[in-house]
Motif scaffolding. Structure first.
Motif, PDB file in Angstrom:
ATOM      1  N   THR A 222       0.759  -1.381   0.019  1.00 28.15           N
ATOM      2  CA  THR A 222      -0.048   0.185   0.199  1.00 28.15           C
ATOM      3  C   THR A 222       0.823   1.187   0.050  1.00 28.15           C
ATOM      4  O   THR A 222       1.871   1.321   0.760  1.00 28.15           O
ATOM      5  N   VAL A 223       0.689   2.290  -0.870  1.00 31.58           N
ATOM      6  CA  VAL A 223       1.103   3.475  -0.845  1.00 31.58           C
ATOM      7  C   VAL A 223       0.866   4.459   0.253  1.00 31.58           C
ATOM      8  O   VAL A 223      -0.277   4.492   0.451  1.00 31.58           O
ATOM      9  N   ILE A 224       1.634   4.807   1.143  1.00 28.09           N
ATOM     10  CA  ILE A 224       1.483   5.836   2.124  1.00 28.09           C
ATOM     11  C   ILE A 224       1.487   7.279   1.433  1.00 28.09           C
ATOM     12  O   ILE A 224       0.492   7.965   1.708  1.00 28.09           O
ATOM     13  N   ALA A 225       2.515   7.691   0.667  1.00 27.95           N
ATOM     14  CA  ALA A 225       2.322   9.176  -0.010  1.00 27.95           C
ATOM     15  C   ALA A 225       3.294   9.013  -1.192  1.00 27.95           C
ATOM     16  O   ALA A 225       4.207   8.056  -1.083  1.00 27.95           O
ATOM     17  N   TRP A 226       3.193   9.819  -1.850  1.00 31.74           N
ATOM     18  CA  TRP A 226       3.804  10.117  -3.271  1.00 31.74           C
ATOM     19  C   TRP A 226       4.513  11.421  -2.898  1.00 31.74           C
ATOM     20  O   TRP A 226       4.033  12.595  -2.513  1.00 31.74           O
ATOM     21  N   LEU A 439       0.686  21.414  -0.885  1.00 29.12           N
ATOM     22  CA  LEU A 439       1.377  22.157  -0.147  1.00 29.12           C
ATOM     23  C   LEU A 439       1.866  21.537   1.104  1.00 29.12           C
ATOM     24  O   LEU A 439       2.318  22.238   1.990  1.00 29.12           O
ATOM     25  N   ALA A 440       1.554  20.441   1.204  1.00 28.07           N
ATOM     26  CA  ALA A 440       2.035  19.465   2.436  1.00 28.07           C
ATOM     27  C   ALA A 440       3.279  18.990   2.003  1.00 28.07           C
ATOM     28  O   ALA A 440       3.784  18.877   0.805  1.00 28.07           O
ATOM     29  N   ILE A 441       4.199  18.687   2.820  1.00 26.08           N
ATOM     30  CA  ILE A 441       5.477  18.264   2.713  1.00 26.08           C
ATOM     31  C   ILE A 441       5.734  17.070   3.428  1.00 26.08           C
ATOM     32  O   ILE A 441       5.128  16.757   4.277  1.00 26.08           O
ATOM     33  N   TRP A 442       7.126  16.412   3.067  1.00 25.08           N
ATOM     34  CA  TRP A 442       7.332  15.330   3.859  1.00 25.08           C
ATOM     35  C   TRP A 442       8.584  15.591   4.761  1.00 25.08           C
ATOM     36  O   TRP A 442       9.669  16.366   4.339  1.00 25.08           O
ATOM     37  N   GLU A 443       8.426  15.371   5.875  1.00 27.33           N
ATOM     38  CA  GLU A 443       9.357  15.902   6.944  1.00 27.33           C
ATOM     39  C   GLU A 443      10.471  14.566   7.069  1.00 27.33           C
ATOM     40  O   GLU A 443      10.249  13.475   7.475  1.00 27.33           O
ATOM     41  N   THR A 444      11.612  14.896   6.647  1.00 27.85           N
ATOM     42  CA  THR A 444      12.883  14.044   6.297  1.00 27.85           C
ATOM     43  C   THR A 444      13.239  13.547   7.422  1.00 27.85           C
ATOM     44  O   THR A 444      13.746  12.241   7.748  1.00 27.85           O
ATOM     45  N   GLY A 445      13.146  14.203   8.592  1.00 26.32           N
ATOM     46  CA  GLY A 445      13.847  13.992   9.970  1.00 26.32           C
ATOM     47  C   GLY A 445      12.726  12.806  10.699  1.00 26.32           C
ATOM     48  O   GLY A 445      13.136  12.083  11.435  1.00 26.32           O
ATOM     49  N   MET A 446      11.486  12.924  10.555  1.00 30.56           N
ATOM     50  CA  MET A 446      10.793  12.104  11.183  1.00 30.56           C
ATOM     51  C   MET A 446      10.151  10.882  10.110  1.00 30.56           C
ATOM     52  O   MET A 446       9.485  10.067  10.615  1.00 30.56           O
ATOM     53  N   GLY A 447      10.359  11.168   9.048  1.00 30.69           N
ATOM     54  CA  GLY A 447       9.659  10.032   7.917  1.00 30.69           C
ATOM     55  C   GLY A 447       8.341  10.253   7.871  1.00 30.69           C
ATOM     56  O   GLY A 447       7.569   9.213   7.990  1.00 30.69           O
ATOM     57  N   ARG A 448       7.723  11.216   7.870  1.00 28.93           N
ATOM     58  CA  ARG A 448       6.176  11.590   7.670  1.00 28.93           C
ATOM     59  C   ARG A 448       5.791  12.762   7.406  1.00 28.93           C
ATOM     60  O   ARG A 448       6.387  13.655   6.972  1.00 28.93           O
ATOM     61  N   LEU A 449       4.409  12.736   6.637  1.00 30.67           N
ATOM     62  CA  LEU A 449       3.881  13.959   6.267  1.00 30.67           C
ATOM     63  C   LEU A 449       3.556  15.236   7.213  1.00 30.67           C
ATOM     64  O   LEU A 449       3.028  14.812   8.267  1.00 30.67           O
ATOM     65  N   ALA A 450       3.856  16.360   6.646  1.00 27.77           N
ATOM     66  CA  ALA A 450       3.218  17.474   7.593  1.00 27.77           C
ATOM     67  C   ALA A 450       2.476  18.454   6.753  1.00 27.77           C
ATOM     68  O   ALA A 450       2.880  18.579   5.507  1.00 27.77           O
ATOM     69  N   GLY A 451       1.337  18.523   7.441  1.00 19.70           N
ATOM     70  CA  GLY A 451       0.155  19.497   6.313  1.00 19.70           C
ATOM     71  C   GLY A 451       0.710  20.878   6.213  1.00 19.70           C
ATOM     72  O   GLY A 451       1.493  21.553   6.751  1.00 19.70           O
ATOM     73  N   THR A 463       8.779  21.196  -3.467  1.00 16.24           N
ATOM     74  CA  THR A 463       8.863  19.509  -3.302  1.00 16.24           C
ATOM     75  C   THR A 463       7.546  19.281  -2.562  1.00 16.24           C
ATOM     76  O   THR A 463       7.370  19.954  -1.230  1.00 16.24           O
ATOM     77  N   PHE A 464       6.589  18.615  -3.000  1.00 17.28           N
ATOM     78  CA  PHE A 464       5.310  18.477  -1.810  1.00 17.28           C
ATOM     79  C   PHE A 464       5.251  16.782  -1.757  1.00 17.28           C
ATOM     80  O   PHE A 464       5.523  16.060  -2.668  1.00 17.28           O
ATOM     81  N   ALA A 465       4.342  16.523  -0.599  1.00 17.40           N
ATOM     82  CA  ALA A 465       4.013  15.198  -0.599  1.00 17.40           C
ATOM     83  C   ALA A 465       2.364  14.930  -0.824  1.00 17.40           C
ATOM     84  O   ALA A 465       1.759  15.502  -0.274  1.00 17.40           O
ATOM     85  N   GLU A 466       1.990  14.068  -1.447  1.00 15.42           N
ATOM     86  CA  GLU A 466       0.654  13.714  -1.787  1.00 15.42           C
ATOM     87  C   GLU A 466       0.394  12.437  -0.773  1.00 15.42           C
ATOM     88  O   GLU A 466       0.884  11.365  -1.304  1.00 15.42           O
ATOM     89  N   THR A 467      -0.468  12.695   0.241  1.00 13.45           N
ATOM     90  CA  THR A 467      -0.790  11.260   0.941  1.00 13.45           C
ATOM     91  C   THR A 467      -1.794  10.662   0.485  1.00 13.45           C
ATOM     92  O   THR A 467      -2.606  10.992  -0.539  1.00 13.45           O
ATOM     93  N   ASN A 468      -1.945   9.284   0.681  1.00 15.38           N
ATOM     94  CA  ASN A 468      -3.026   8.325   0.361  1.00 15.38           C
ATOM     95  C   ASN A 468      -4.247   8.617   1.521  1.00 15.38           C
ATOM     96  O   ASN A 468      -3.771   8.043   2.519  1.00 15.38           O
TER      97      ASN A 468
END
Length: 915
Positions: A222-226, A439-451, A463-468
């Motif tokens: 399952t994809v978590i984010a792109w 406009l959401a981003i991927w937090e590289t320090g925590m490995g998670r999406l930030a809104g 660079t933005f993160a698209e969540t599932n």
């Protein structure tokens, strides 16, 4: 007109440290906290609102001289009331009926059994009416902003309507008996899962599982984010098909034990490229886009920022898939994208999108510079499809509930209940928008999406993160429905409340003779209306038929909003004029309609950047005070409320509290006019005793400038006007400057009450800090105080050698020093030894013992701490030293309380009492 009201606790004293501690702790509370219902900006802490309301309504003991005839009796009663507040502000007691009822009983007693309505005309996130309702008071709130109104209704108005009602869904019930809004909460959770399942039927083809490479064990995941990068056409005319990626961060995960990053792999001709995910620490590319422009990741050519903006505004900004975050058997991981993955997202069918314009040329909204001029532009095609699927599913909620009736609701009651459930599910969708936009981003320090909207702005994200939204991770909409349900689950209330849409500048016909407690807009800090449009279009699409009166307008009203928006009004002067006239009109209306029996409480939040430049006379603060005073209110007190932990005191120095509570009374009709000289004389006469009282209450030095505003502005605002030499009325800004100057004089003046050696040390510290200085200068300074350098050396304050003199640092002081054995005892030594122990162990037994040993000199030591904080923070700019003095005064009350328990001060006497 003679004053007939009883003085309330908030006009005399409140347990500020306990309130601030609870307010700071509350920021870490998430599950079930009302702030998690929906995003709103600059919410006041519930603990502070609860305490302020209690103190507004409960009599100060001095108002009842028959029952409390002496100062000692009054202090004892205040201590009892403080204990109630200290319990009341704790988060874990927010649903404790025993604690709440004790507070309610005090309010009923002070109000003669007839509880007055509480009204917040700028209710925003609803904190104040929510806490009024928790305290058993008739609670009212209003706001011009429809998003705020719906938040208020969802928190204050709707839950009591279904008090103790069971859930009606057709699945297995979680409990047999339901209290408060537990049944409604269970239905929101149940139908949130139903909404997710129904939406999945519509858009599941857009969220397929992906094939895992063999090194991850193969199979599907399952994809978590792109993770996407924006692109612009290459400026090189020889490469018309090259879409240059604009990447701020090539890292995907950056931890001590693991690094994952993205590499740009160009073809041999350097006409195209693809992204590959690397799992090592090898040479990670730096960002190729910044404030001045970009560099082509393929050819290395410079790309001016003007070119990027030109292409973006021409609709030529695209996006390329950089990486995919997946859930594997061993946890979360990262894989390289494929053209098929990218194609599914980019070819999603267009759906409805919000068409409201994003403000142009605004400091908080950068996206229009890059072609995203409408709020619908900040969502990808796939995001638009999935959000619309959730919203469209809500239209079938009526049918779903009616097909499986499980309640005793009558038809019209069931209609109302369905509308309410739909509101909470619409909030779940709306709340998830910040994580389901580009406009959401991927937090590289925590490995998670930030809104998005982590602060009050929509900055550009390259660079933005698209969540599932179906993956159970950040941005999962069923997950946000669960968090909404948790808020309802934790609510407690006695009475129904009411929230309505209203312009605070106009009289309202719904509530009269109310207690005013409010948290109004803060000058130009936050432009709520523009930010709210991010959510409003989607909420309106979901709720217009259920709430046509509130959700009828196309976008959130802006022209009437009381903020000093330079963008909206064409410049700073026009913006300030709009704010001043509107706020004055609103406060005048509120003063006329509010009760004269109770003081008004008005929160004001400081903008730190503005304070750093202008101190307590900053433009927003002085303009706000000007409006309050012009409305007919007189300021009788100010209480600084801090929502940050003490160790986060900005730079350890003169950072002011996050907000100040203004305590106001209606001005006497016969108020006179005086001259500037009269005002200064009144300040010199009345302000020092008030500052001494604040010190006695252990107000932290960092908060003293704000606290002194209360009694100072109380003097200024009780007059009709204070006239300058040219007969023009004195401005609030000028009055604030005079108040601050008098505070400085007071802190300097109390130095004369110290022993001569301490006075020498204060001046030497101000001039030299802890560095050595010339003996001759020290000798002159000592002689001016009638002593010698030898006297100060004998006192153990300085060391003198080789023609140099320096203060002995705390860490070098004798650890075995005993004040009772010192034949040359000074206040300087008492404080520095106390500080040494406090820095080493905080509220340790050794620190408390030293406080007890200092005894009668403790109050003088506290005065010295205030003086040295002022010198450290404002004159020497010594952050470390300022923090030490601020911290010990913050603990002074607790130190004094524990010191009073000691009956054996021997070093081995710890067993003689229990700290």
């Amino acid at each position: 007109m003679t004053k007939t009201y009883k003085k309330k606790l908030i006009e005399v004293a409140i347990p500020l440290e306990a309130i601030n501690e609870a307010s700071a702790r509350e920021k870490s509370i998430r599950h079930g906290h009302p702030s998690t219902l929906h995003l709103w900006w600059a919410r006041r802490p519930l603990a502070a609102c609860r305490a302020v309301l209690f103190a507004q309504l409960v009599d100060d003991p001095s108002s009842n001289p028959e029952e409390f005839p002496t100062h000692e009796a009054q202090e004892a009663e205040r201590k009892r009331l403080f204990a109630i507040i200290e319990d009341l502000v704790k988060w874990e007691n927010s649903t404790n009926e025993e604690v709440l009822e004790k507070a309610r009983a005090e309010i009923r007693n002070s109000c003669g059994g007839e509880l007055p309505p509480v009204y917040d005309p700028f209710s925003g996130g609803g904190s104040i009416p929510l806490e009024a309702q928790r305290l058993g008071l008739p609670a009212y709130g209003s706001d011009l902003n429809p998003v705020a109104v719906m938040i208020g209704k969802a928190m204050i108005e709707i839950p009591p309507q279904f008090k103790d009602e069971p859930a009606i869904h057709s699945g297995p019930k979680e409990r047999q008996f339901y209290r408060n809004a537990e049944g409604l909460a269970e239905d929101v959770k149940y139908y949130g899962e139903w909404m997710r399942d129904e939406a999945w039927k519509r858009v599941s083809h857009l969220y397929p599982k992906v094939k895992l490479p063999k090194k991850f064990g193969g199979g599907e995941a399952t994809v978590i984010a792109w993770i996407w990068a924006r692109t612009v056409p290459s400026p090189n005319p020889a490469l018309p098909d090259l879409q240059t990626p604009l990447v701020r961060n090539f890292h995907l995960l950056r931890k001590k034990d693991r690094t994952v990053w993205v590499d740009v792999v160009a073809n041999d001709e350097k006409t195209d490229y693809h992204f590959e995910v690397r799992h090592n620490s090898g040479p990670v590319p730096g960002p190729n886009v910044g404030r001045t422009g970009a560099v082509c990741a393929v050819t290395g050519e410079a790309i001016p920022l003007a070119y990027v903006r030109e292409k973006a505004q021409a609709g030529q900004m695209g996006q390329r898939l950089m990486a995919v975050v997946v859930e594997t058997q061993s946890g979360r991981d990262y894989i390289s994208p494929t053209p098929e993955m990218e194609k599914i997202a980019l070819e999603a069918e267009k759906s409805w999108r919000p068409e409201t314009l994003i403000p142009l040329r605004h400091r908080n909204f950068q996206t229009p510079l890059y072609g995203m001029t409408k709020f619908g532009d900040v969502f990808t095609k796939r995001q638009l499809c999935s959000i619309n699927a959730f919203v469209d599913t809500l239209k079938g909620l009526d049918r779903e509930i009616r097909n499986r009736p499980q309640s005793n609701f009558k038809s019209d009651e069931l209609d109302k209940y369905i509308s309410c459930v739909r509101l909470y599910l619409a909030f779940a969708i709306s709340k998830a928008l910040t994580r389901n936009c580009s406009l959401a981003i991927w937090e590289t320090g925590m490995g998670r999406l930030a809104g998005a909207l982590g602060r009050q702005a929509l900055p550009m994200q390259w660079t933005f993160a698209e969540t599932n939204p179906f993956a159970g991770a950040g941005g999962d909409i069923a997950g946000t429905a669960l968090s909404v349900a948790e808020v309802l689950d934790s609510m407690t209330f006695l009475e129904a409340g009411r929230v309505f849409q209203h312009n605070a500048s106009e009289k309202n016909s719904i509530v009269q003779n109310f207690v005013l407690s409010t948290d109004p807009p803060y000058y130009d800090n936050i432009e709520y209306a523009d930010l709210s449009d991010f959510f409003y279009g989607w909420l309106r699409r979901s709720l217009k038929s259920d709430y046509p009166d509130v959700m009828g307008v196309i976008s959130v009203p802006k022209q009437e909003e009381l903020v000093a928006s330079t963008t909206r009004f064409g410049g700073s002067e026009a913006a300030e004029a709009h704010f001043m006239s509107g706020m004055t009109e609103a406060m005048t209306t509120l003063a006329a309609q509010s009760s004269g029996e109770f003081p008004a409480a008005i929160f004001y939040a400081f903008k730190q950047s503005e304070i750093e430049e202008d101190g307590i006379s900053s433009p927003g603060w002085s303009s706000f005070l000007e409006a309050v005073i012009a409305s007919g209110f007189s300021v009788v007190g100010t209480w600084p409320v801090r929502t940050e932990a003490v160790n986060a005191l900005k730079k350890g120095m003169n950072a002011l509290a996050n907000s100040v509570v203004l305590v106001c009374r209606k001005k006497r009709a016969e108020a006179e006019t005086i001259t500037r000289a009269d005002f200064v004389r009144a300040l010199k006469r009345e302000l020092p005793p008030s500052i001494a009282e604040l010190q006695a209450a252990s107000i932290a030095p960092a908060d003293m400038p704000q606290s002194a505003i209360g009694p100072g502005m109380g003097i200024f605002s009780r007059y009709n006007a204070v006239l300058e030499a040219d007969d023009k009325p004195m401005t609030v800004k000028a009055a604030l400057q005079l108040i601050n100057a008098e505070l400085d004089d007071y802190l300097g003046g109390i130095q004369g009450e110290f022993d001569a050696d301490t006075r020498f040390a204060i001046t030497w510290f101000e001039q030299n800090g802890m560095k050595a200085g010339e003996y001759g200068a020290a000798d002159n300074l000592a002689r001016a105080r009638g002593i010698s350098v030898e006297s100060v050396r004998h006192a153990g304050i300085v060391e003198s050698a080789a023609g140099k003199v320096r203060l002995i640092p705390r860490e070098e002081l004798d650890a075995n020093w005993e004040p009772t054995e010192d034949d040359h005892l000074t206040i300087w030594e008492c404080l520095q030894h106390l500080l040494r122990l406090h820095e080493e162990g905080g509220l340790s037994w050794e620190t408390v013992r030293m406080m007890r040993m200092i005894g009668a000199r403790a109050e003088a030591a506290k005065d010295l701490a205030y003086c040295l904080y002022d010198i450290s923070a404002n004159k020497r700019k010594d952050a470390k030293e300022a923090t030490a003095y601020n911290a010990i005064i913050a603990d002074w009350t607790e130190l004094s309380r524990e010191a009073a328990k000691i009956h054996d001060t021997r070093r081995d006497g710890q067993a003689a009492f229990d700290l």
